[in-house]
Motif scaffolding. Structure first.
Motif, PDB file in Angstrom:
ATOM      1  N   TYR A 294       1.001  -1.246   0.746  1.00 25.49           N
ATOM      2  CA  TYR A 294      -0.060  -0.257  -0.211  1.00 25.49           C
ATOM      3  C   TYR A 294       1.200   1.253  -0.172  1.00 25.49           C
ATOM      4  O   TYR A 294       0.254   2.438  -0.648  1.00 25.49           O
ATOM      5  CB  TYR A 294      -0.710   0.205   1.313  1.00 25.49           C
ATOM      6  CG  TYR A 294      -1.589  -1.284   1.122  1.00 25.49           C
ATOM      7  CD1 TYR A 294      -2.812  -1.338   0.273  1.00 25.49           C
ATOM      8  CD2 TYR A 294      -1.190  -1.927   2.437  1.00 25.49           C
ATOM      9  CE1 TYR A 294      -3.822  -2.013   0.201  1.00 25.49           C
ATOM     10  CE2 TYR A 294      -2.300  -3.508   2.460  1.00 25.49           C
ATOM     11  CZ  TYR A 294      -3.970  -3.330   1.144  1.00 25.49           C
ATOM     12  OH  TYR A 294      -4.355  -4.146   1.323  1.00 25.49           O
ATOM     13  N   GLU A 295       1.942   0.896   0.191  1.00 24.80           N
ATOM     14  CA  GLU A 295       2.906   1.932   0.947  1.00 24.80           C
ATOM     15  C   GLU A 295       3.164   2.632  -0.400  1.00 24.80           C
ATOM     16  O   GLU A 295       3.662   3.787  -0.993  1.00 24.80           O
ATOM     17  CB  GLU A 295       3.964   2.199   2.282  1.00 24.80           C
ATOM     18  CG  GLU A 295       3.732   2.147   2.979  1.00 24.80           C
ATOM     19  CD  GLU A 295       3.198   0.632   3.927  1.00 24.80           C
ATOM     20  OE1 GLU A 295       2.391  -0.175   2.603  1.00 24.80           O
ATOM     21  OE2 GLU A 295       2.514   0.627   4.659  1.00 24.80           O
ATOM     22  N   ALA A 296       3.850   2.069  -1.135  1.00 21.82           N
ATOM     23  CA  ALA A 296       4.426   1.825  -2.523  1.00 21.82           C
ATOM     24  C   ALA A 296       2.913   2.734  -3.525  1.00 21.82           C
ATOM     25  O   ALA A 296       3.265   3.408  -4.740  1.00 21.82           O
ATOM     26  CB  ALA A 296       4.996   0.795  -3.155  1.00 21.82           C
ATOM     27  N   ILE A 297       1.851   1.798  -3.479  1.00 25.55           N
ATOM     28  CA  ILE A 297       1.105   2.255  -3.752  1.00 25.55           C
ATOM     29  C   ILE A 297       1.115   3.989  -4.246  1.00 25.55           C
ATOM     30  O   ILE A 297       0.666   4.948  -5.061  1.00 25.55           O
ATOM     31  CB  ILE A 297      -0.238   1.576  -4.828  1.00 25.55           C
ATOM     32  CG1 ILE A 297       0.124   0.835  -4.980  1.00 25.55           C
ATOM     33  CG2 ILE A 297      -1.387   1.944  -4.975  1.00 25.55           C
ATOM     34  CD1 ILE A 297      -1.015  -0.833  -4.469  1.00 25.55           C
ATOM     35  N   VAL A 298       0.265   4.465  -2.799  1.00 28.53           N
ATOM     36  CA  VAL A 298      -0.066   5.549  -2.898  1.00 28.53           C
ATOM     37  C   VAL A 298       1.425   6.711  -2.803  1.00 28.53           C
ATOM     38  O   VAL A 298       1.449   8.169  -3.566  1.00 28.53           O
ATOM     39  CB  VAL A 298       0.159   5.748  -0.803  1.00 28.53           C
ATOM     40  CG1 VAL A 298      -0.153   7.354  -0.261  1.00 28.53           C
ATOM     41  CG2 VAL A 298      -0.611   4.976  -0.152  1.00 28.53           C
ATOM     42  N   ARG A 299       2.948   6.431  -3.041  1.00 28.25           N
ATOM     43  CA  ARG A 299       3.366   7.004  -3.248  1.00 28.25           C
ATOM     44  C   ARG A 299       3.731   7.400  -5.034  1.00 28.25           C
ATOM     45  O   ARG A 299       3.875   8.040  -5.403  1.00 28.25           O
ATOM     46  CB  ARG A 299       5.219   6.474  -3.075  1.00 28.25           C
ATOM     47  CG  ARG A 299       5.322   6.342  -1.754  1.00 28.25           C
ATOM     48  CD  ARG A 299       7.005   6.467  -1.656  1.00 28.25           C
ATOM     49  NE  ARG A 299       7.205   4.525  -2.164  1.00 28.25           N
ATOM     50  CZ  ARG A 299       7.581   3.406  -1.064  1.00 28.25           C
ATOM     51  NH1 ARG A 299       7.739   3.788   0.491  1.00 28.25           N
ATOM     52  NH2 ARG A 299       7.565   2.757  -1.688  1.00 28.25           N
ATOM     53  N   LEU A 300       3.199   6.050  -5.523  1.00 30.84           N
ATOM     54  CA  LEU A 300       3.047   6.495  -7.125  1.00 30.84           C
ATOM     55  C   LEU A 300       1.534   7.588  -7.594  1.00 30.84           C
ATOM     56  O   LEU A 300       1.580   7.974  -8.560  1.00 30.84           O
ATOM     57  CB  LEU A 300       2.790   5.286  -7.861  1.00 30.84           C
ATOM     58  CG  LEU A 300       3.525   3.767  -7.425  1.00 30.84           C
ATOM     59  CD1 LEU A 300       3.623   2.492  -8.660  1.00 30.84           C
ATOM     60  CD2 LEU A 300       5.301   4.960  -8.172  1.00 30.84           C
ATOM     61  N   LYS A 301       0.656   8.088  -7.186  1.00 30.70           N
ATOM     62  CA  LYS A 301      -0.272   8.511  -6.632  1.00 30.70           C
ATOM     63  C   LYS A 301      -1.354   8.312  -7.809  1.00 30.70           C
ATOM     64  O   LYS A 301      -1.316   9.124  -8.676  1.00 30.70           O
ATOM     65  CB  LYS A 301       0.442   9.962  -7.044  1.00 30.70           C
ATOM     66  CG  LYS A 301       1.176  10.997  -5.600  1.00 30.70           C
ATOM     67  CD  LYS A 301       1.395  12.454  -5.542  1.00 30.70           C
ATOM     68  CE  LYS A 301       2.424  12.259  -4.776  1.00 30.70           C
ATOM     69  NZ  LYS A 301       2.972  13.782  -4.776  1.00 30.70           N
ATOM     70  N   PRO A 302      -1.854   6.827  -8.047  1.00 29.95           N
ATOM     71  CA  PRO A 302      -2.610   6.888  -8.797  1.00 29.95           C
ATOM     72  C   PRO A 302      -4.004   7.609  -8.789  1.00 29.95           C
ATOM     73  O   PRO A 302      -4.273   7.755  -7.657  1.00 29.95           O
ATOM     74  CB  PRO A 302      -2.669   5.692  -9.064  1.00 29.95           C
ATOM     75  CG  PRO A 302      -2.183   5.456  -7.237  1.00 29.95           C
ATOM     76  CD  PRO A 302      -1.590   6.219  -6.988  1.00 29.95           C
ATOM     77  N   THR A 303      -4.326   7.415 -10.373  1.00 30.70           N
ATOM     78  CA  THR A 303      -6.040   7.931 -10.483  1.00 30.70           C
ATOM     79  C   THR A 303      -6.957   7.047 -10.541  1.00 30.70           C
ATOM     80  O   THR A 303      -8.184   7.153 -10.613  1.00 30.70           O
ATOM     81  CB  THR A 303      -5.957   8.780 -11.163  1.00 30.70           C
ATOM     82  OG1 THR A 303      -5.223   8.605 -12.339  1.00 30.70           O
ATOM     83  CG2 THR A 303      -4.909  10.434 -10.764  1.00 30.70           C
ATOM     84  N   LEU A 304      -6.220   5.372 -11.016  1.00 27.87           N
ATOM     85  CA  LEU A 304      -7.003   4.733 -10.682  1.00 27.87           C
ATOM     86  C   LEU A 304      -6.130   3.063 -11.042  1.00 27.87           C
ATOM     87  O   LEU A 304      -5.158   2.619 -10.941  1.00 27.87           O
ATOM     88  CB  LEU A 304      -7.792   4.168 -12.402  1.00 27.87           C
ATOM     89  CG  LEU A 304      -8.047   3.261 -12.779  1.00 27.87           C
ATOM     90  CD1 LEU A 304      -9.692   2.774 -12.354  1.00 27.87           C
ATOM     91  CD2 LEU A 304      -8.555   3.884 -14.487  1.00 27.87           C
ATOM     92  N   ILE A 305      -6.915   2.163 -10.088  1.00 25.34           N
ATOM     93  CA  ILE A 305      -6.495   0.995  -9.719  1.00 25.34           C
ATOM     94  C   ILE A 305      -6.714  -0.171 -10.931  1.00 25.34           C
ATOM     95  O   ILE A 305      -8.298  -0.073 -10.524  1.00 25.34           O
ATOM     96  CB  ILE A 305      -6.048   0.901  -8.489  1.00 25.34           C
ATOM     97  CG1 ILE A 305      -5.204   1.312  -8.273  1.00 25.34           C
ATOM     98  CG2 ILE A 305      -5.348  -0.582  -8.550  1.00 25.34           C
ATOM     99  CD1 ILE A 305      -5.307   1.502  -6.513  1.00 25.34           C
ATOM    100  N   ILE A 306      -6.031  -0.792 -11.681  1.00 29.63           N
ATOM    101  CA  ILE A 306      -7.029  -1.606 -12.044  1.00 29.63           C
ATOM    102  C   ILE A 306      -6.465  -3.368 -12.069  1.00 29.63           C
ATOM    103  O   ILE A 306      -5.372  -3.475 -11.745  1.00 29.63           O
ATOM    104  CB  ILE A 306      -7.141  -1.838 -13.371  1.00 29.63           C
ATOM    105  CG1 ILE A 306      -7.404  -0.267 -14.243  1.00 29.63           C
ATOM    106  CG2 ILE A 306      -7.759  -2.756 -14.255  1.00 29.63           C
ATOM    107  CD1 ILE A 306      -6.971   0.208 -15.511  1.00 29.63           C
ATOM    108  N   GLY A 307      -7.143  -4.290 -11.990  1.00 25.31           N
ATOM    109  CA  GLY A 307      -6.839  -5.695 -11.371  1.00 25.31           C
ATOM    110  C   GLY A 307      -8.072  -7.184 -12.079  1.00 25.31           C
ATOM    111  O   GLY A 307      -8.880  -6.411 -12.306  1.00 25.31           O
ATOM    112  N   GLU A 308      -7.473  -8.137 -11.663  1.00 24.06           N
ATOM    113  CA  GLU A 308      -8.526  -9.110 -11.671  1.00 24.06           C
ATOM    114  C   GLU A 308      -9.317  -9.497 -10.105  1.00 24.06           C
ATOM    115  O   GLU A 308      -8.711  -9.133  -9.339  1.00 24.06           O
ATOM    116  CB  GLU A 308      -7.582 -10.433 -12.156  1.00 24.06           C
ATOM    117  CG  GLU A 308      -6.684 -10.220 -13.547  1.00 24.06           C
ATOM    118  CD  GLU A 308      -6.562 -11.279 -13.758  1.00 24.06           C
ATOM    119  OE1 GLU A 308      -6.465 -12.796 -13.357  1.00 24.06           O
ATOM    120  OE2 GLU A 308      -4.945 -11.591 -14.312  1.00 24.06           O
TER     121      GLU A 308
END
Length: 296
Positions: free
Chosen positions: A93-107
């Motif tokens: 989660y910390e790594a994702i937050v640092r990337l400042k995404p506007t959208l997350i897509i997964g399966e």
């Protein structure tokens, strides 16, 4: 975690360790409605939580929007330059937050932490198991990323090649996953209702296990394998095998001499992790299966 356990988790996530109907019900409750997805005012910044999604985003021309990937997303080569954010089931989660995404897509998988991911950015977890799932997932990925025309073209070509009925007179084929060389005690197999079943039909074969869903896990006892008596056994390994491993896997199957496939020397091994990533490259599997079915 050892390699076998990690491989099993990945395979179960792709192939659906739970019955498809149960998973569909969970998706209906837990996946946000597409029409209600928030729209960012700025440029899209997408974190992909699945190799098939990453491959699709690059294939449709949206690769420049991807800012993060899982450690398993290694195709195309450009994806390897992106920061990793863990896996679908265990995201960092910390790594994702640092990337400042506007959208997350997964399966969509049963235990994916959708609520936690949604706190970071709007998250879309897409069904990605059957052929219809994959085609819809490619189109939805195109819509979400603003690259729908190319996504429609890719999905249309995949549908044209793969939406075919099982051949009436094709050989009966057992599509098996590789296990531990030297230990053939049961057989994990690929179901007819997953995209691999469609690939087999397109290649000219019929799935020896034609049940839509067999129990909870796609596993056969050796007694059931003997009763099915496939004409051909194709083992799809989710890794690159050494020649010794290939020989040992074939030798393991020779311990079942009553099988038609064994008697006629029609047990073959195909290795490559790409065979388990249900993105646009899955069409390459059709060509490999066709060659394997023609081998004597």
């Amino acid at each position: 975690m050892n390699r076998q356990a990690l491989l099993l988790i990945v395979l179960l996530a792709i192939l659906g360790a739970v019955a498809a109907v149960a998973l569909a019900g969970w998706q209906a409750r837990s996946t946000p409605d597409t029409a209600r997805m928030p729209v960012s005012d700025g440029p899209l910044r997408i974190v992909s939580l699945a190799p098939a999604v990453t491959e699709t985003l690059f294939a449709i021309g949206a690769g420049e929007l991807v800012v993060g990937r899982t450690e398993y997303c290694d195709f195309p080569s450009a994806a390897r330059n992106l920061p990793t954010v863990g896996t679908t089931l265990t995201p960092n989660y910390e790594a994702i937050v640092r990337l400042k995404p506007t959208l997350i897509i997964g399966e969509a998988t049963k235990d994916a932490p959708l609520e936690e991911l949604n706190r970071i950015a709007p998250t879309r977890l897409l069904p990605w198991l059957t052929l219809d799932d994959v085609l819809a997932g490619i189109r939805e990925t195109g819509r979400l990323s603003g690259h729908l025309p190319k996504a429609e073209a890719i999905a249309g070509e995949m549908g044209r090649r793969l939406k075919v009925p099982p051949p009436a007179h094709g050989p009966r084929v057992l599509l098996a996953m590789d296990g531990t060389p030297g230990q053939l005690k049961e057989v994990w197999f690929l179901r007819q209702n997953c995209i691999h079943g469609a690939c087999l039909n397109a290649a000219g074969g019929r799935n020896a296990v034609d049940d839509e869903v067999v129990g909870v896990a796609p596993v056969l006892s050796l007694e059931r394998v003997i009763a099915l008596d496939p004409e051909i056994v194709l083992i799809l390994a989710a890794r690159t095998l050494s020649e010794d491993e290939r020989r040992q896997i074939v030798e393991d199957w020779r311990g079942l001499p009553m099988l038609s496939a064994v008697r006629n020397s029609r047990v073959h091994v195909l290795d490559g992790r790409e065979y388990y990533i249900n993105g646009p490259r899955i069409l390459e599997l059709v060509d490999k299966l066709q060659l394997a079915l023609r081998r004597e």
